[in-house]
Design an enzyme around this catalytic site. Structure first.
Site, PDB file in Angstrom:
ATOM      1  N   LYS A 109     -20.934  42.456  -4.278  1.00 46.63           N
ATOM      2  CA  LYS A 109     -20.390  41.243  -3.630  1.00 46.63           C
ATOM      3  C   LYS A 109     -21.185  39.990  -4.020  1.00 46.63           C
ATOM      4  O   LYS A 109     -20.614  38.984  -4.425  1.00 46.63           O
ATOM      5  CB  LYS A 109     -20.391  41.435  -2.104  1.00 46.63           C
ATOM      6  CG  LYS A 109     -19.406  42.511  -1.649  1.00 46.63           C
ATOM      7  CD  LYS A 109     -19.442  42.750  -0.173  1.00 46.63           C
ATOM      8  CE  LYS A 109     -20.644  43.546   0.299  1.00 46.63           C
ATOM      9  NZ  LYS A 109     -20.741  44.931  -0.193  1.00 46.63           N
ATOM     10  N   ILE A 110     -22.521  40.071  -3.889  1.00 49.10           N
ATOM     11  CA  ILE A 110     -23.335  38.882  -4.176  1.00 49.10           C
ATOM     12  C   ILE A 110     -23.417  38.638  -5.682  1.00 49.10           C
ATOM     13  O   ILE A 110     -23.251  37.503  -6.143  1.00 49.10           O
ATOM     14  CB  ILE A 110     -24.741  39.043  -3.551  1.00 49.10           C
ATOM     15  CG1 ILE A 110     -24.624  39.078  -2.018  1.00 49.10           C
ATOM     16  CG2 ILE A 110     -25.674  37.926  -3.999  1.00 49.10           C
ATOM     17  CD1 ILE A 110     -25.891  39.503  -1.293  1.00 49.10           C
ATOM     18  N   SER A 144     -33.052  39.811  -3.808  1.00 45.28           N
ATOM     19  CA  SER A 144     -32.485  41.064  -3.286  1.00 45.28           C
ATOM     20  C   SER A 144     -33.464  41.780  -2.347  1.00 45.28           C
ATOM     21  O   SER A 144     -33.324  41.680  -1.127  1.00 45.28           O
ATOM     22  CB  SER A 144     -32.054  41.941  -4.452  1.00 45.28           C
ATOM     23  OG  SER A 144     -30.985  42.743  -4.080  1.00 45.28           O
ATOM     24  N   ARG A 145     -34.421  42.492  -2.897  1.00 45.98           N
ATOM     25  CA  ARG A 145     -35.464  43.126  -2.096  1.00 45.98           C
ATOM     26  C   ARG A 145     -36.759  43.077  -2.893  1.00 45.98           C
ATOM     27  O   ARG A 145     -36.764  43.329  -4.100  1.00 45.98           O
ATOM     28  CB  ARG A 145     -35.120  44.585  -1.759  1.00 45.98           C
ATOM     29  CG  ARG A 145     -34.081  44.763  -0.655  1.00 45.98           C
ATOM     30  CD  ARG A 145     -34.609  44.363   0.721  1.00 45.98           C
ATOM     31  NE  ARG A 145     -33.618  44.494   1.778  1.00 45.98           N
ATOM     32  CZ  ARG A 145     -32.804  43.528   2.205  1.00 45.98           C
ATOM     33  NH1 ARG A 145     -32.864  42.343   1.657  1.00 45.98           N
ATOM     34  NH2 ARG A 145     -31.946  43.739   3.185  1.00 45.98           N
ATOM     35  N   ASP A 200     -37.039  35.108  -3.360  1.00 47.32           N
ATOM     36  CA  ASP A 200     -36.758  34.902  -1.935  1.00 47.32           C
ATOM     37  C   ASP A 200     -37.273  36.085  -1.120  1.00 47.32           C
ATOM     38  O   ASP A 200     -37.221  36.073   0.102  1.00 47.32           O
ATOM     39  CB  ASP A 200     -35.242  34.743  -1.711  1.00 47.32           C
ATOM     40  CG  ASP A 200     -34.915  34.390  -0.266  1.00 47.32           C
ATOM     41  OD1 ASP A 200     -35.512  33.417   0.247  1.00 47.32           O
ATOM     42  OD2 ASP A 200     -34.103  35.095   0.369  1.00 47.32           O
ATOM     43  N   GLU A 218     -43.670  41.358   2.269  1.00 40.63           N
ATOM     44  CA  GLU A 218     -43.294  40.181   3.061  1.00 40.63           C
ATOM     45  C   GLU A 218     -43.347  40.419   4.566  1.00 40.63           C
ATOM     46  O   GLU A 218     -43.373  39.466   5.351  1.00 40.63           O
ATOM     47  CB  GLU A 218     -41.879  39.715   2.680  1.00 40.63           C
ATOM     48  CG  GLU A 218     -40.760  40.669   3.129  1.00 40.63           C
ATOM     49  CD  GLU A 218     -39.368  40.175   2.734  1.00 40.63           C
ATOM     50  OE1 GLU A 218     -39.158  39.835   1.566  1.00 40.63           O
ATOM     51  OE2 GLU A 218     -38.496  40.147   3.622  1.00 40.63           O
ATOM     52  N   HIS A 222     -37.414  34.588   2.415  1.00 37.62           N
ATOM     53  CA  HIS A 222     -36.240  35.392   2.788  1.00 37.62           C
ATOM     54  C   HIS A 222     -35.225  34.544   3.570  1.00 37.62           C
ATOM     55  O   HIS A 222     -34.849  34.873   4.681  1.00 37.62           O
ATOM     56  CB  HIS A 222     -36.668  36.612   3.625  1.00 37.62           C
ATOM     57  CG  HIS A 222     -35.706  37.765   3.503  1.00 37.62           C
ATOM     58  ND1 HIS A 222     -36.110  39.060   3.397  1.00 37.62           N
ATOM     59  CD2 HIS A 222     -34.352  37.810   3.462  1.00 37.62           C
ATOM     60  CE1 HIS A 222     -35.061  39.861   3.311  1.00 37.62           C
ATOM     61  NE2 HIS A 222     -33.970  39.113   3.348  1.00 37.62           N
ATOM     62  N   GLN A 223     -34.837  33.435   2.942  1.00 36.33           N
ATOM     63  CA  GLN A 223     -33.919  32.517   3.615  1.00 36.33           C
ATOM     64  C   GLN A 223     -32.555  32.441   2.937  1.00 36.33           C
ATOM     65  O   GLN A 223     -31.710  31.643   3.328  1.00 36.33           O
ATOM     66  CB  GLN A 223     -34.526  31.105   3.686  1.00 36.33           C
ATOM     67  CG  GLN A 223     -34.545  30.365   2.347  1.00 36.33           C
ATOM     68  CD  GLN A 223     -34.956  28.908   2.472  1.00 36.33           C
ATOM     69  OE1 GLN A 223     -36.142  28.615   2.589  1.00 36.33           O
ATOM     70  NE2 GLN A 223     -34.012  27.999   2.451  1.00 36.33           N
ATOM     71  N   ALA A 224     -32.356  33.303   1.912  1.00 39.38           N
ATOM     72  CA  ALA A 224     -31.101  33.195   1.147  1.00 39.38           C
ATOM     73  C   ALA A 224     -29.877  33.389   2.049  1.00 39.38           C
ATOM     74  O   ALA A 224     -28.842  32.780   1.846  1.00 39.38           O
ATOM     75  CB  ALA A 224     -31.091  34.203   0.004  1.00 39.38           C
ATOM     76  N   PHE A 225     -30.012  34.228   3.063  1.00 40.60           N
ATOM     77  CA  PHE A 225     -28.866  34.517   3.948  1.00 40.60           C
ATOM     78  C   PHE A 225     -28.650  33.405   4.974  1.00 40.60           C
ATOM     79  O   PHE A 225     -27.653  33.418   5.697  1.00 40.60           O
ATOM     80  CB  PHE A 225     -29.120  35.830   4.722  1.00 40.60           C
ATOM     81  CG  PHE A 225     -30.143  35.677   5.819  1.00 40.60           C
ATOM     82  CD1 PHE A 225     -31.494  35.613   5.529  1.00 40.60           C
ATOM     83  CD2 PHE A 225     -29.751  35.552   7.140  1.00 40.60           C
ATOM     84  CE1 PHE A 225     -32.446  35.440   6.526  1.00 40.60           C
ATOM     85  CE2 PHE A 225     -30.692  35.377   8.155  1.00 40.60           C
ATOM     86  CZ  PHE A 225     -32.044  35.320   7.838  1.00 40.60           C
TER      87      PHE A 225
END
Ligand code: NAD
Length: 357
Positions: free
Chosen positions: A176-177, A256-257, A281, A286, A318-321
């Site tokens: 999807k992404i 991603s991770r 990200d 983290e 981790h702010q992409a979402f």
């Protein structure tokens, strides 16, 4: 209670709000924005959401009290020990408000009779657009220009960038992404090389897009962006051996991770200039850093601190979402998952342990 009197509320329900059963839910790792979006999605639904800003782990699990459901995020620790305590407390449902579930011991959850649901999809534009933002910032040096101009320095020395047009971009994971990311870069006029263990028939339909082997992707790409999940087989996908196959000056992007990348190998690659720029990200370690204000503390992670010393490295926490659209989707799907469970309906977003053949 429901009007007809034929529906009996299971013992874990709060009761019925109109025609809908409400459930008590302990929401861990909750931030003000989580409360805002979850409360909005829960308006008129009637679940009792009890917010804890602490993360869920073996020590905090008893906070759940008599709530039959917990709602958790990416850094909550759902290992067997935590799940056993939750089960002893009477928990029946674990509602993840994220897509990734690599932090949940699904086998233990299944053995303990715990149902696990997740948010299978939310605005893929949020994450894909953030990845493109990292690329543009690194390629046009916006992060440096921002500070320079504020200090009255309008010199262009050191800010020379390059066109994305006609560059070759390697995309690992075209779900999807990855697909949205590919569509955006198609608009920039990039050549797109994809690699996916389960190819997406829509990817090769894009202009100048084709699937290639991972080695070919490494050898030909000017920019490589990771959009595959963290699995045992993708752990440290980008290691010394992978870096050796890449073009000198490659730009690496990981939204991603964190553990898809061997950070120490990447630091070597930055020092030797094999890597031209790095946009992250996510970061393997983290968990003790991100989602909190540590600006008054001494950060102990030397690997992370070394990353921050490079002028060509950009890290976001981790702010992409983190867009209004994505948080609205996440909250709505989470509340709907809880409602499905409370009503005894099959939930399309339930995940179960599947043993390897
Ligand atoms: P998705 O399931 O739609 O797509 C993942 C793709 O990766 C699939 O096409 C799959 O076949 C492919 N894949 C699986 N194993 C692979 C491998 N070994 N090599 C190459 N490709 C492989 O998932 P998505 O919604 O596109 O999300 C992708 C990832 O983005 C998630 O797993 C998550 O880790 C990450 N994510 C990050 C954030 C953030 O805020 N930074 C938010 C959401 C998701």
């Amino acid at each position: 209670m429901s009007g007809g009197g034929t529906i009996h509320s299971p013992d874990f329900l709060l009761g019925w709000v109109g025609e809908k059963p409400g459930m008590k839910v302990a929401v861990f790792s909750s931030k003000p924005y989580d409360k805002h979006f979850l409360n909005a999605a829960n308006a008129g639904v009637g679940h009792e959401l009890i917010y804890y800003d602490t993360k869920l782990d073996v020590n905090t699990a008893p906070l759940v009290g008599d709530a039959p459901a917990v709602c958790v995020f990416v850094h909550d620790v759902l290992n067997r020990a935590t799940l056993e305590i939750l089960r002893q407390c009477g928990v029946k449902l674990i509602a993840l408000r994220c897509t990734g579930f690599n932090h949940v011991d699904l086998q233990a959850a299944g053995e303990l009779g715990l149902t696990v649901v997740r948010v299978t999809a939310y605005s893929p534009y949020s994450v894909a657009e953030h990845a493109v933002g990292l690329i543009l910032t690194l390629s046009r040096k916006y992060h440096r220009a921002y500070n320079r101009v504020r200090e009255g320095n309008f010199s262009l020395d050191g800010l020379l960038g390059f066109d994305l047009h006609a560059r070759t971009v390697g995309i690992i994971g075209t779900g999807k992404i990855g697909m949205v990311f590919a569509q955006i870069l198609e608009g920039f006029g990039c050549r797109l090389l994809g690699y996916d263990t389960c190819p997406n028939p829509n990817f090769p339909k894009l202009n100048r897009a084709e699937y290639v082997s991972l080695d070919e992707l490494y050898a030909q790409s000017d920019i490589i962006s990771l959009h595959c999940p963290l699995l045992p087989e993708t752990y440290h996908l980008i290691d010394r051996a992978a870096l050796a196959k890449m073009k000198p000056g490659v730009i690496l992007i990981n939204v991603s991770r964190g553990a898809l990348i061997d950070t120490e190998a990447v630091i070597e690659g930055l020092k030797s200039r094999k890597i031209g720029a790095l946009g992250l990200d996510v970061y393997e370690e983290e968990e003790g850093l991100f989602f909190q204000d540590l600006s008054f503390q001494i950060i102990q992670d030397d690997v992370f601190q070394r990353l921050l010393t490079f002028p060509n490295v950009l890290v976001t926490g981790h702010q992409a979402f983190f867009t209004q659209e994505a948080l609205t989707d996440i909250a709505k799907i989470t509340i709907s998952n809880i409602s499905d469970f409370a009503a005894g309906r099959p939930c399309p977003h339930e995940i179960r342990y599947t043993p390897k053949p």
